[in-house]
Design a protein around this motif. Structure first.
Motif, mmCIF file in Angstrom:
data_model
loop_
_atom_site.group_PDB
_atom_site.id
_atom_site.type_symbol
_atom_site.label_atom_id
_atom_site.label_comp_id
_atom_site.label_asym_id
_atom_site.label_seq_id
_atom_site.Cartn_x
_atom_site.Cartn_y
_atom_site.Cartn_z
ATOM 1 N N ARG A 6 22.403 83.327 35.332
ATOM 2 C CA ARG A 6 22.117 83.580 36.741
ATOM 3 C C ARG A 6 22.902 84.818 37.172
ATOM 4 N N GLY A 7 22.494 85.410 38.271
ATOM 5 C CA GLY A 7 23.223 86.560 38.790
ATOM 6 C C GLY A 7 22.379 87.383 39.742
ATOM 7 N N THR A 8 23.052 88.247 40.498
ATOM 8 C CA THR A 8 22.385 89.150 41.428
ATOM 9 C C THR A 8 22.910 90.563 41.208
ATOM 10 N N GLY A 47 17.815 83.421 39.029
ATOM 11 C CA GLY A 47 18.324 82.253 39.741
ATOM 12 C C GLY A 47 18.046 82.342 41.230
ATOM 13 N N HIS A 48 19.076 82.056 42.038
ATOM 14 C CA HIS A 48 18.914 81.984 43.486
ATOM 15 C C HIS A 48 19.648 83.115 44.187
ATOM 16 N N ALA A 49 19.031 83.610 45.261
ATOM 17 C CA ALA A 49 19.702 84.556 46.165
ATOM 18 C C ALA A 49 19.266 84.247 47.588
ATOM 19 N N ARG A 71 14.159 81.910 44.660
ATOM 20 C CA ARG A 71 14.542 81.344 43.366
ATOM 21 C C ARG A 71 13.575 81.875 42.319
ATOM 22 N N GLY A 72 14.104 82.672 41.397
ATOM 23 C CA GLY A 72 13.254 83.257 40.375
ATOM 24 C C GLY A 72 13.932 84.419 39.694
ATOM 25 N N GLU A 73 13.135 85.411 39.305
ATOM 26 C CA GLU A 73 13.647 86.613 38.656
ATOM 27 C C GLU A 73 13.058 87.853 39.311
ATOM 28 N N CYS A 74 13.813 88.933 39.231
ATOM 29 C CA CYS A 74 13.349 90.217 39.753
ATOM 30 C C CYS A 74 13.825 91.330 38.840
#
Length: 245
Positions: free
Chosen positions: A198-200, A160-162, A147-150
């Motif tokens: 949010r997103g991946t 968000g979450h991955a 949970r965070g940013e990259c």
């Protein structure tokens, strides 16, 4: 018996390897490990060898090429010692026990083909990927339930979450992918819109920076001993020399 190549050292890394200059165990006659051991100075080291294991061998033999027989974590440990002792001009060949993230990242063979490559292949410069806790990455870095940013360079790949964030080194640099499956990055750039809540996504670049709730980071199969709130993987200014097809 073939003559020993004085410029090549075989490092067999094993949980049972507690002393140097021991015979190589666990290799059947005619097997890949035996083929390399027949023509190289053979040294048995512990799994994930450290300074007191690797440095004396490098000092004694001053090798042109080191063949690492073991796991991705063993390969990373030997590469780290070459970095720390300013010996990145030493070629590294990999003799893995099986297919692994590192063999996939660098397109390396296993078995008899790996032995032939280790003895007769050419080395070429490839990106050396380091991290901000003093380690190196040769195959796969992973964070689960993050949970965070990259960011990868300027590209946002997680907000968000991955379930999985996976980082892999390779000939083109550092690749990263965030998502549900844990599949290795493919080098494609799929950014998360900068204003998205949010997103991946995925990306390829020179550096991957993660900020998150404290969590365990796994590098080449080895979990960090404590939860971390951040992690950076980045391309070092100097490449390493990998024997590859």
């Amino acid at each position: 018996m073939s003559p020993i190549d004085s410029d090549v050292v075989l490092l067999t890394c094993s949980d049972e390897g507690q002393a140097r200059r021991l015979p190589v165990h666990g290799s059947r006659p005619g097997g890949p490990l035996a083929a390399v051991a027949a023509v190289a100075h053979s040294v048995v080291l512990p799994a994930r060898p450290g300074r007191t294991d690797v440095d004396p061998v490098l000092a004694e033999h001053d090798p042109r090429r080191v063949v690492v027989a073991g796991t991705d974590a063993d390969l990373a440990a030997v590469l780290l010692r070459l970095l720390r002792t300013e010996r990145l001009d030493v070629e590294i060949a990999y003799l893995p026990a099986r297919r692994s993230p590192a063999t996939a990242a660098w397109g390396l063979p296993t078995g008899a083909a790996a032995a032939r490559l280790a003895l007769a292949g050419d080395a070429s410069p490839v990106p050396l990927v380091r991290d901000d806790t003093g380690g190196v990455l040769v195959g796969r870095g992973e964070i689960r339930d993050i949970r965070g940013e990259c960011y990868c360079d300027e590209t946002l790949v997680l907000r968000g979450h991955a379930r999985r964030l996976v980082v892999a080194p390779g000939p083109e640099g550092v690749a990263v992918r965030a998502g549900r499956t844990g599949r290795a990055p493919d080098g494609q750039v799929r950014p998360v819109p900068i204003r998205a809540p949010r997103g991946t996504g995925s990306a390829l670049g020179r550096a991957v920076q993660v900020g998150c709730e404290p969590t365990i980071v796994v590098a080449d199969g080895v979990p960090h001993p404590r939860p971390l709130p951040r992690r950076t993987w980045y391309r070092h200014t100097t490449d390493w020399l990998l024997v590859r097809p």
